[in-house]
Write a protein that holds these residues in place. Sequence first.
Motif, PDB file in Angstrom:
ATOM      1  N   THR A   1       0.713  -1.126  -0.157  1.00 44.01           N
ATOM      2  CA  THR A   1       0.112  -0.101  -0.019  1.00 44.01           C
ATOM      3  C   THR A   1       0.895   1.199   0.072  1.00 44.01           C
ATOM      4  N   CYS A   2       0.583   2.129  -1.199  1.00 49.34           N
ATOM      5  CA  CYS A   2       1.660   3.229  -1.121  1.00 49.34           C
ATOM      6  C   CYS A   2       1.080   4.043   0.100  1.00 49.34           C
ATOM      7  N   VAL A   3       2.034   5.054   0.553  1.00 50.25           N
ATOM      8  CA  VAL A   3       1.575   5.709   1.756  1.00 50.25           C
ATOM      9  C   VAL A   3       1.044   7.224   1.158  1.00 50.25           C
ATOM     10  N   HIS A   4       0.991   7.218  -0.307  1.00 51.27           N
ATOM     11  CA  HIS A   4       0.467   8.457  -0.724  1.00 51.27           C
ATOM     12  C   HIS A   4      -1.292   8.431  -0.634  1.00 51.27           C
ATOM     13  N   ARG A   5      -1.882   7.519  -1.571  1.00 47.27           N
ATOM     14  CA  ARG A   5      -3.115   7.322  -1.651  1.00 47.27           C
ATOM     15  C   ARG A   5      -3.498   5.954  -1.624  1.00 47.27           C
ATOM     16  N   GLY A   6      -2.685   5.017  -1.134  1.00 53.71           N
ATOM     17  CA  GLY A   6      -3.048   3.500  -1.266  1.00 53.71           C
ATOM     18  C   GLY A   6      -3.029   2.745  -2.375  1.00 53.71           C
ATOM     19  N   GLY A   7      -2.042   3.093  -3.334  1.00 53.57           N
ATOM     20  CA  GLY A   7      -2.158   2.609  -4.696  1.00 53.57           C
ATOM     21  C   GLY A   7      -1.339   1.272  -4.528  1.00 53.57           C
ATOM     22  N   PRO A   8      -1.440   0.151  -5.391  1.00 48.87           N
ATOM     23  CA  PRO A   8      -0.911  -1.247  -5.057  1.00 48.87           C
ATOM     24  C   PRO A   8       0.489  -1.185  -5.727  1.00 48.87           C
ATOM     25  N   LEU A   9       1.546  -1.260  -4.887  1.00 49.17           N
ATOM     26  CA  LEU A   9       2.928  -0.930  -5.451  1.00 49.17           C
ATOM     27  C   LEU A   9       3.322  -2.241  -6.259  1.00 49.17           C
ATOM     28  N   GLY A  10       2.766  -3.471  -5.778  1.00 46.68           N
ATOM     29  CA  GLY A  10       2.977  -4.526  -6.429  1.00 46.68           C
ATOM     30  C   GLY A  10       2.679  -4.634  -7.735  1.00 46.68           C
ATOM     31  N   GLU A  11       1.796  -3.590  -8.289  1.00 43.86           N
ATOM     32  CA  GLU A  11       1.542  -3.674  -9.908  1.00 43.86           C
ATOM     33  C   GLU A  11       1.991  -2.483 -10.471  1.00 43.86           C
ATOM     34  N   GLY A  12       3.179  -1.736  -9.702  1.00 43.63           N
ATOM     35  CA  GLY A  12       3.715  -0.763 -10.500  1.00 43.63           C
ATOM     36  C   GLY A  12       4.940  -1.272 -11.117  1.00 43.63           C
ATOM     37  N   GLU A  13       5.692  -0.428 -11.971  1.00 42.28           N
ATOM     38  CA  GLU A  13       6.513  -0.687 -12.895  1.00 42.28           C
ATOM     39  C   GLU A  13       8.040  -0.534 -12.118  1.00 42.28           C
ATOM     40  N   LEU A  14       8.745  -1.648 -12.127  1.00 41.71           N
ATOM     41  CA  LEU A  14      10.029  -1.934 -11.535  1.00 41.71           C
ATOM     42  C   LEU A  14      11.321  -1.229 -12.705  1.00 41.71           C
ATOM     43  N   GLU A  15      11.878  -0.393 -12.117  1.00 40.15           N
ATOM     44  CA  GLU A  15      12.988   0.114 -12.846  1.00 40.15           C
ATOM     45  C   GLU A  15      14.160   0.008 -12.286  1.00 40.15           C
ATOM     46  N   GLY A  16      15.492  -1.024 -12.008  1.00 42.27           N
ATOM     47  CA  GLY A  16      16.391  -1.163 -11.239  1.00 42.27           C
ATOM     48  C   GLY A  16      15.764  -1.824  -9.866  1.00 42.27           C
ATOM     49  N   ASP A  17      16.004  -0.954  -8.821  1.00 38.87           N
ATOM     50  CA  ASP A  17      15.492  -1.187  -7.524  1.00 38.87           C
ATOM     51  C   ASP A  17      14.627  -0.081  -7.146  1.00 38.87           C
ATOM     52  N   VAL A  18      13.914   0.482  -8.150  1.00 34.11           N
ATOM     53  CA  VAL A  18      12.725   1.619  -7.641  1.00 34.11           C
ATOM     54  C   VAL A  18      11.528   1.126  -8.460  1.00 34.11           C
ATOM     55  N   VAL A  19      10.394   0.961  -7.561  1.00 34.97           N
ATOM     56  CA  VAL A  19       8.905   0.802  -8.065  1.00 34.97           C
ATOM     57  C   VAL A  19       8.477   2.311  -8.111  1.00 34.97           C
ATOM     58  N   THR A  20       7.598   2.248  -9.328  1.00 39.12           N
ATOM     59  CA  THR A  20       6.684   3.487  -9.621  1.00 39.12           C
ATOM     60  C   THR A  20       5.294   3.096  -9.180  1.00 39.12           C
ATOM     61  N   CYS A  21       4.581   3.671  -8.168  1.00 40.54           N
ATOM     62  CA  CYS A  21       3.233   3.646  -7.963  1.00 40.54           C
ATOM     63  C   CYS A  21       2.262   3.958  -9.215  1.00 40.54           C
ATOM     64  N   PRO A  22       1.468   2.794  -9.453  1.00 40.36           N
ATOM     65  CA  PRO A  22       0.758   2.913 -10.802  1.00 40.36           C
ATOM     66  C   PRO A  22      -0.257   4.166 -10.895  1.00 40.36           C
ATOM     67  N   TRP A  23      -0.592   4.532  -9.604  1.00 36.18           N
ATOM     68  CA  TRP A  23      -1.805   5.256  -9.303  1.00 36.18           C
ATOM     69  C   TRP A  23      -1.260   6.874  -9.606  1.00 36.18           C
TER      70      TRP A  23
END
Length: 102
Positions: free
Chosen positions: A44-66
Amino acid sequence: MMPEFKRVAGTGDLKPGMGMVAEVDGQAIALFNVDGTFYAIDNTCVHRGGPLGEGELEGDVVTCPWHAWQFNVKTGVSVNNPSACVKSYQVQVDGNDIKVLL
Protein backbone atom coordinates in the motif's frame (compact mmCIF):
# COMPACT_ATOMS: atom_id res chain seq x y z
CA MET A 1 3.12 -13.91 18.30
CA MET A 2 6.70 -14.34 17.21
CA PRO A 3 7.48 -13.20 13.67
CA GLU A 4 8.12 -16.09 11.33
CA PHE A 5 9.02 -16.61 7.70
CA LYS A 6 5.92 -17.36 5.63
CA ARG A 7 5.82 -18.52 2.02
CA VAL A 8 4.54 -15.80 -0.31
CA ALA A 9 5.46 -17.17 -3.74
CA GLY A 10 7.68 -19.53 -5.68
CA THR A 11 10.96 -18.37 -7.20
CA GLY A 12 9.56 -19.27 -10.65
CA ASP A 13 6.54 -16.97 -10.14
CA LEU A 14 8.56 -13.77 -10.44
CA LYS A 15 10.98 -13.03 -13.27
CA PRO A 16 13.85 -10.53 -12.83
CA GLY A 17 12.65 -6.94 -13.23
CA MET A 18 9.08 -7.83 -12.25
CA GLY A 19 6.86 -7.25 -9.24
CA MET A 20 3.72 -8.92 -7.94
CA VAL A 21 1.22 -8.69 -5.12
CA ALA A 22 1.05 -11.61 -2.70
CA GLU A 23 -1.39 -11.93 0.18
CA VAL A 24 -0.27 -13.55 3.42
CA ASP A 25 -2.49 -13.71 6.51
CA GLY A 26 -4.72 -11.01 5.02
CA GLN A 27 -1.77 -8.70 4.44
CA ALA A 28 -0.89 -7.51 0.93
CA ILE A 29 2.84 -7.70 0.25
CA ALA A 30 4.56 -6.27 -2.85
CA LEU A 31 7.26 -8.67 -3.95
CA PHE A 32 10.01 -7.77 -6.43
CA ASN A 33 12.82 -9.55 -8.25
CA VAL A 34 15.84 -7.27 -8.74
CA ASP A 35 18.45 -9.13 -10.79
CA GLY A 36 17.60 -12.44 -9.12
CA THR A 37 17.36 -11.07 -5.56
CA PHE A 38 13.90 -10.83 -4.00
CA TYR A 39 12.63 -7.87 -1.96
CA ALA A 40 9.33 -7.33 -0.17
CA ILE A 41 7.63 -4.12 0.90
CA ASP A 42 4.13 -3.20 2.01
CA ASN A 43 1.86 -3.17 -1.04
CA THR A 44 0.00 0.00 0.00
CA CYS A 45 1.51 3.28 -1.18
CA VAL A 46 1.60 5.82 1.67
CA HIS A 47 0.37 8.54 -0.69
CA ARG A 48 -3.14 7.31 -1.62
CA GLY A 49 -3.01 3.56 -1.08
CA GLY A 50 -2.01 2.51 -4.59
CA PRO A 51 -0.91 -1.12 -5.18
CA LEU A 52 2.89 -0.92 -5.36
CA GLY A 53 3.23 -4.55 -6.45
CA GLU A 54 1.45 -3.61 -9.69
CA GLY A 55 3.86 -0.74 -10.37
CA GLU A 56 6.68 -0.66 -12.87
CA LEU A 57 10.09 -1.73 -11.55
CA GLU A 58 13.21 -0.02 -12.89
CA GLY A 59 16.40 -1.18 -11.21
CA ASP A 60 15.50 -1.18 -7.52
CA VAL A 61 12.82 1.52 -7.77
CA VAL A 62 9.10 0.83 -8.18
CA THR A 63 6.72 3.49 -9.48
CA CYS A 64 3.21 3.44 -7.99
CA PRO A 65 0.69 2.91 -10.83
CA TRP A 66 -1.74 5.47 -9.38
CA HIS A 67 0.21 8.71 -8.89
CA ALA A 68 3.79 7.80 -9.85
CA TRP A 69 5.28 7.96 -6.36
CA GLN A 70 8.56 6.03 -6.36
CA PHE A 71 10.00 3.76 -3.69
CA ASN A 72 13.26 1.88 -3.33
CA VAL A 73 12.18 -1.77 -3.02
CA LYS A 74 15.26 -2.62 -0.92
CA THR A 75 14.53 -0.06 1.80
CA GLY A 76 10.90 1.03 1.30
CA VAL A 77 12.02 4.68 1.31
CA SER A 78 10.32 7.07 -1.10
CA VAL A 79 12.59 8.49 -3.80
CA ASN A 80 10.43 11.66 -4.05
CA ASN A 81 10.13 12.27 -0.32
CA PRO A 82 12.65 10.47 1.94
CA SER A 83 10.48 11.09 5.01
CA ALA A 84 7.78 8.90 3.45
CA CYS A 85 8.35 5.18 3.46
CA VAL A 86 6.56 1.87 3.36
CA LYS A 87 7.47 -1.07 5.53
CA SER A 88 10.11 -3.38 4.09
CA TYR A 89 10.28 -7.04 5.02
CA GLN A 90 13.11 -9.51 5.41
CA VAL A 91 13.06 -12.09 2.59
CA GLN A 92 14.45 -15.61 2.61
CA VAL A 93 14.65 -18.05 -0.28
CA ASP A 94 14.16 -21.63 0.85
CA GLY A 95 14.55 -23.99 -2.09
CA ASN A 96 11.94 -22.75 -4.57
CA ASP A 97 9.95 -20.87 -1.92
CA ILE A 98 10.15 -17.13 -1.35
CA LYS A 99 9.42 -16.46 2.31
CA VAL A 100 8.84 -13.15 4.07
CA LEU A 101 9.30 -12.46 7.78
CA LEU A 102 5.90 -11.44 9.15
